[in-house]
Design a protein around this motif. Structure first.
Motif, PDB file in Angstrom:
ATOM      1  N   GLY A   1       4.840  16.701  -4.574  1.00  0.00           N
ATOM      2  CA  GLY A   1       3.491  16.193  -4.797  1.00  0.00           C
ATOM      3  C   GLY A   1       3.318  14.717  -4.517  1.00  0.00           C
ATOM      4  N   SER A   2       4.391  13.992  -4.159  1.00  0.00           N
ATOM      5  CA  SER A   2       4.295  12.549  -3.923  1.00  0.00           C
ATOM      6  C   SER A   2       3.839  12.292  -2.493  1.00  0.00           C
ATOM      7  CB  SER A   2       5.631  11.858  -4.184  1.00  0.00           C
ATOM      8  OG  SER A   2       5.507  10.458  -4.009  1.00  0.00           O
ATOM      9  N   THR A   3       2.563  12.523  -2.247  1.00  0.00           N
ATOM     10  CA  THR A   3       2.031  12.425  -0.889  1.00  0.00           C
ATOM     11  C   THR A   3       1.981  10.994  -0.370  1.00  0.00           C
ATOM     12  OG1 THR A   3      -0.198  12.421  -1.827  1.00  0.00           O
ATOM     13  CG2 THR A   3       0.693  14.551  -1.062  1.00  0.00           C
TER      14      THR A   3
ATOM     15  N   ALA B   1       4.134   4.089  -1.230  1.00  0.00           N
ATOM     16  CA  ALA B   1       5.339   4.837  -1.601  1.00  0.00           C
ATOM     17  C   ALA B   1       6.320   3.981  -2.393  1.00  0.00           C
ATOM     18  CB  ALA B   1       6.015   5.368  -0.335  1.00  0.00           C
ATOM     19  N   TYR B   2       6.170   2.664  -2.324  1.00  0.00           N
ATOM     20  CA  TYR B   2       7.107   1.748  -2.979  1.00  0.00           C
ATOM     21  C   TYR B   2       6.705   1.407  -4.415  1.00  0.00           C
ATOM     22  CZ  TYR B   2       8.873   1.129   1.742  1.00  0.00           C
ATOM     23  OH  TYR B   2       9.406   1.345   2.984  1.00  0.00           O
ATOM     24  N   GLN B   3       5.665   2.054  -4.924  1.00  0.00           N
ATOM     25  CA  GLN B   3       5.175   1.749  -6.260  1.00  0.00           C
ATOM     26  C   GLN B   3       6.313   1.763  -7.296  1.00  0.00           C
ATOM     27  OE1 GLN B   3       2.318   0.744  -7.455  1.00  0.00           O
ATOM     28  NE2 GLN B   3       2.794   0.970  -9.618  1.00  0.00           N
ATOM     29  N   GLY B   4       6.424   0.681  -8.077  1.00  0.00           N
ATOM     30  CA  GLY B   4       7.394   0.601  -9.149  1.00  0.00           C
ATOM     31  C   GLY B   4       8.801   0.232  -8.729  1.00  0.00           C
ATOM     32  N   MET B   5       9.054   0.100  -7.431  1.00  0.00           N
ATOM     33  CA  MET B   5      10.401  -0.235  -6.977  1.00  0.00           C
ATOM     34  C   MET B   5      10.696  -1.711  -7.211  1.00  0.00           C
ATOM     35  SD  MET B   5      11.021   1.825  -3.396  1.00  0.00           S
ATOM     36  CE  MET B   5      12.666   1.101  -3.231  1.00  0.00           C
ATOM     37  N   SER B   6      11.916  -2.004  -7.553  1.00  0.00           N
ATOM     38  CA  SER B   6      12.389  -3.383  -7.645  1.00  0.00           C
ATOM     39  C   SER B   6      12.993  -3.758  -6.301  1.00  0.00           C
ATOM     40  CB  SER B   6      13.430  -3.527  -8.752  1.00  0.00           C
ATOM     41  OG  SER B   6      13.925  -4.855  -8.796  1.00  0.00           O
TER      42      SER B   6
ATOM     43  N   THR C   1      -7.807   5.972   2.582  1.00  0.00           N
ATOM     44  CA  THR C   1      -8.418   6.006   1.256  1.00  0.00           C
ATOM     45  C   THR C   1      -7.636   6.982   0.366  1.00  0.00           C
ATOM     46  OG1 THR C   1      -9.960   7.658   2.088  1.00  0.00           O
ATOM     47  CG2 THR C   1     -10.706   5.371   2.063  1.00  0.00           C
ATOM     48  N   LEU C   2      -7.760   6.797  -0.937  1.00  0.00           N
ATOM     49  CA  LEU C   2      -6.952   7.583  -1.869  1.00  0.00           C
ATOM     50  C   LEU C   2      -7.257   9.072  -1.781  1.00  0.00           C
ATOM     51  CD1 LEU C   2      -6.913   5.334  -5.069  1.00  0.00           C
ATOM     52  CD2 LEU C   2      -5.455   5.248  -3.036  1.00  0.00           C
ATOM     53  N   ASP C   3      -8.522   9.423  -1.540  1.00  0.00           N
ATOM     54  CA  ASP C   3      -8.871  10.836  -1.505  1.00  0.00           C
ATOM     55  C   ASP C   3      -8.162  11.573  -0.377  1.00  0.00           C
ATOM     56  OD1 ASP C   3     -10.758   9.137   0.047  1.00  0.00           O
ATOM     57  OD2 ASP C   3     -11.555  11.065   0.705  1.00  0.00           O
ATOM     58  N   LEU C   4      -7.905  10.876   0.739  1.00  0.00           N
ATOM     59  CA  LEU C   4      -7.250  11.535   1.873  1.00  0.00           C
ATOM     60  C   LEU C   4      -5.778  11.828   1.600  1.00  0.00           C
ATOM     61  CD1 LEU C   4      -8.798   9.615   4.907  1.00  0.00           C
ATOM     62  CD2 LEU C   4      -9.387  11.882   4.040  1.00  0.00           C
ATOM     63  N   LYS C   5      -5.218  11.218   0.577  1.00  0.00           N
ATOM     64  CA  LYS C   5      -3.826  11.482   0.213  1.00  0.00           C
ATOM     65  C   LYS C   5      -3.682  12.689  -0.733  1.00  0.00           C
ATOM     66  CE  LYS C   5      -0.803   8.784   2.223  1.00  0.00           C
ATOM     67  NZ  LYS C   5       0.323   9.371   2.997  1.00  0.00           N
ATOM     68  N   GLN C   6      -4.802  13.330  -1.076  1.00  0.00           N
ATOM     69  CA  GLN C   6      -4.758  14.562  -1.873  1.00  0.00           C
ATOM     70  C   GLN C   6      -3.937  14.370  -3.153  1.00  0.00           C
ATOM     71  OE1 GLN C   6      -6.547  17.314  -0.905  1.00  0.00           O
ATOM     72  NE2 GLN C   6      -7.263  16.115   0.847  1.00  0.00           N
ATOM     73  N   LEU C   7      -4.238  13.291  -3.876  1.00  0.00           N
ATOM     74  CA  LEU C   7      -3.444  12.957  -5.054  1.00  0.00           C
ATOM     75  C   LEU C   7      -3.587  13.994  -6.160  1.00  0.00           C
ATOM     76  CD1 LEU C   7      -4.108   9.110  -5.207  1.00  0.00           C
ATOM     77  CD2 LEU C   7      -2.167  10.315  -4.170  1.00  0.00           C
ATOM     78  N   ASP C   8      -4.741  14.641  -6.250  1.00  0.00           N
ATOM     79  CA  ASP C   8      -4.945  15.634  -7.304  1.00  0.00           C
ATOM     80  C   ASP C   8      -4.103  16.887  -7.076  1.00  0.00           C
ATOM     81  OD1 ASP C   8      -6.730  13.992  -8.599  1.00  0.00           O
ATOM     82  OD2 ASP C   8      -8.498  14.892  -7.655  1.00  0.00           O
TER      83      ASP C   8
ATOM     84  N   ALA D   1       0.497  19.413   3.130  1.00  0.00           N
ATOM     85  CA  ALA D   1      -0.108  19.899   4.373  1.00  0.00           C
ATOM     86  C   ALA D   1      -1.487  19.296   4.590  1.00  0.00           C
ATOM     87  CB  ALA D   1      -0.189  21.423   4.364  1.00  0.00           C
ATOM     88  N   ALA D   2      -2.240  19.092   3.513  1.00  0.00           N
ATOM     89  CA  ALA D   2      -3.606  18.594   3.632  1.00  0.00           C
ATOM     90  C   ALA D   2      -3.697  17.075   3.600  1.00  0.00           C
ATOM     91  CB  ALA D   2      -4.466  19.178   2.509  1.00  0.00           C
ATOM     92  N   ALA D   3      -2.689  16.398   3.090  1.00  0.00           N
ATOM     93  CA  ALA D   3      -2.754  14.942   2.898  1.00  0.00           C
ATOM     94  C   ALA D   3      -2.632  14.199   4.217  1.00  0.00           C
ATOM     95  CB  ALA D   3      -1.641  14.491   1.954  1.00  0.00           C
ATOM     96  N   TRP D   4      -3.292  13.043   4.270  1.00  0.00           N
ATOM     97  CA  TRP D   4      -3.135  12.154   5.421  1.00  0.00           C
ATOM     98  C   TRP D   4      -1.681  11.661   5.486  1.00  0.00           C
ATOM     99  CZ3 TRP D   4      -5.268  10.997   9.826  1.00  0.00           C
ATOM    100  CH2 TRP D   4      -4.834   9.860  10.529  1.00  0.00           C
ATOM    101  N   GLY D   5      -1.155  11.605   6.696  1.00  0.00           N
ATOM    102  CA  GLY D   5       0.223  11.170   6.874  1.00  0.00           C
ATOM    103  C   GLY D   5       0.304   9.696   7.232  1.00  0.00           C
ATOM    104  N   GLY D   6       0.914   8.921   6.375  1.00  0.00           N
ATOM    105  CA  GLY D   6       1.105   7.506   6.656  1.00  0.00           C
ATOM    106  C   GLY D   6       1.565   6.782   5.413  1.00  0.00           C
ATOM    107  N   VAL D   7       2.425   5.783   5.597  1.00  0.00           N
ATOM    108  CA  VAL D   7       2.943   4.989   4.488  1.00  0.00           C
ATOM    109  C   VAL D   7       2.331   3.597   4.566  1.00  0.00           C
ATOM    110  CG1 VAL D   7       4.997   3.968   3.445  1.00  0.00           C
ATOM    111  CG2 VAL D   7       5.094   6.288   4.372  1.00  0.00           C
ATOM    112  N   ALA D   8       1.723   3.144   3.478  1.00  0.00           N
ATOM    113  CA  ALA D   8       1.152   1.803   3.407  1.00  0.00           C
ATOM    114  C   ALA D   8       2.251   0.834   2.984  1.00  0.00           C
ATOM    115  CB  ALA D   8      -0.003   1.766   2.413  1.00  0.00           C
TER     116      ALA D   8
END
Length: 451
Positions: A276-278, A409-414, A315-322, A327-334
């Protein structure tokens, strides 16, 4: 002529090694490099702290700004502020996902109009190669783009369709006439069509849908086309280590092929990505730990030339966070703001030096993109510099980044390595002023082979 500025550093990355140095800058160009205390009659001086290293600014040759047309995904002001905050002083903007894509000179001018006055770092541009625009390639080349991007599979946006294998060869033959570079998203459509496709949040299912074979087959197609036409080609965002043997062989043969990979392939492994970590979805995908080890080895031996962010936000909605549906999420790493620190963190843990990382992320991207005065601290080069504290650490908070949308994708990383200062053509620059407001943009447009 007396320098405008002298920067003194007990540690400076010069000629591939770290040593004490003073760097004199005149009219935006490095005009002398001396010992730490070499006297200069300079108008101003700056001395770095003992734990800071004077380095070239990073050259990120793979950034999707998406402006105009999809500026809610990212815009020039936010993308270039984020780049500067992360130690990048030059970006090369991809020809998609803006509307219109940069496939004609008119579209390039539309993009420049959107960027005008909004760039915190210097900006160059890639052109696009799509079915039907072969006659636009030379005019775009003459307008100064760094080269041309094509896809061999669906790009994800309808206005930027892929080239067939036959079209790739025709377009490379045309580019060979004026020695222009083709940069290729190398995945094979038939291999992807044959792979299993299971929607849902399981990362293993998504990984199975983008098999190594797709990269191996597509890269073989590129190598054959380069061999047949003599054109130069660059493989974008290499993910699969299974393609390395043929790339090594092509380079040994003397074919004009270069290769990049990305921080996310060097920082994450498939085994550790949560279902689920899109935020980790990208194409081609992040693969196994063993695969990652081989990518690092290929960087060390020069098979892979460079590391670039491939900043591809949405945008966040395109990442299908819910739903977490890969398969449906936008592909790309910010990642444009975290790229250098992320690679330094992983590289230093593997015994690589700061000089190695600067070669992969400053010098080689500038060379590949044809930006001759960028990527080095050297006499005659543009004084695009950063002060980098390699031993300081920080924790990634997406909401605190300059990216337009707070997801990475790097959220919370040190991470290791903090950018503490930057100069663009010898001018001190920052993303924000002393009051926390956006600073004045100082970036310029660049032309291949000139700047």
């Amino acid at each position: 002529m007396s320098p405008d500025l002298v920067i003194r550093a007990a540690s400076a990355l010069i000629d591939g090694s770290v040593r004490p140095a003073s760097v004199a800058i005149t009219d935006g160009v490095v005009t002398a490099i001396g010992d730490l205390e070499t006297p200069y009659a300079a108008a101003a001086e700056h001395r770095l702290a003992d734990d800071e290293v004077l380095m070239p600014g990073m050259v990120d040759a793979h950034v999707h700004v998406n402006d105009p047309g999809r500026s809610e995904w990212e815009g020039f002001a936010t993308a270039t502020r984020a780049a500067l905050a992360g130690g990048t002083t030059t970006i090369v903007d991809m020809p998609l996902n803006s509307l219109p894509p940069t496939t004609t000179v008119d579209a390039l001018n539309v993009k420049k109009a959107a960027a005008q006055g909004n760039c915190y770092v210097d900006v160059a541009f890639w052109g696009g190669a799509v079915p039907g625009n072969i006659d636009d390639l030379r005019p775009l080349h003459e307008a100064g783009v760094c080269g041309f991007k094509c896809f061999l599979v669906d790009s994800g946006v309808p206005e930027f369709p892929p080239l067939s294998s036959a079209e790739l060869r025709d377009y490379l033959a045309r580019l060979a006439e004026f020695d222009a570079l083709m940069i290729v998203h190398a995945e094979d459509a038939a291999a992807l069509d044959a792979a299993p496709h299971q929607p849902g949040p399981r990362y293993a299912d998504f990984l199975a849908s983008r098999p190594d074979e797709s990269e191996v087959t597509a890269i073989a197609t590129v190598i054959d086309a380069v061999r047949a036409t003599g054109a130069r080609a660059h493989i974008l965002h290499l993910s699969s280590a299974q393609a390395l043997p043929q790339l090594r062989a092509a380079k040994a043969e003397g074919l004009p092929i270069t290769v990049e990979t990305c921080p996310h392939y060097l920082s994450f492994t498939a085994e550790t990505i949560r279902d689920g970590s899109t935020a980790h979805k990208c194409c081609p995908p992040i693969r196994s730990s063993a695969n990652q080890d081989e990518l690092w080895a290929a960087l060390a031996d020069g098979t892979i030339d460079s590391v670039v962010s491939d900043h591809s936000p949405s945008t966040l909605d395109l990442k299908q966070l819910d739903s977490g549906d890969f398969a449906a999420a936008w592909g790309g790493v910010a990642s444009v703001q975290v790229a250098f620190s992320a690679v330094w963190t992983a590289a230093s843990a593997r015994g690589h030096s700061l000089a190695d990382v600067a070669r992969w992320m400053c010098e080689r991207p500038a060379q590949i993109a044809g930006l001759r005065s960028k990527g080095l601290v050297a006499v005659g080069h543009s004084a695009d510099l950063t002060a980098f504290a390699p031993s300081r650490s920080w924790t990634v908070d997406a909401a605190a980044l300059e990216h337009r949308n707070p997801l990475t994708a790097y959220q919370g990383m040190s991470l290791q390595g903090v950018v503490t200062g930057a100069w663009l053509r010898g001018m001190p620059v920052s993303a924000r002023d002393a009051f926390g407001e956006p600073a004045t943009p100082r970036g310029r447009f660049l032309t291949r082979g000139v700047d």
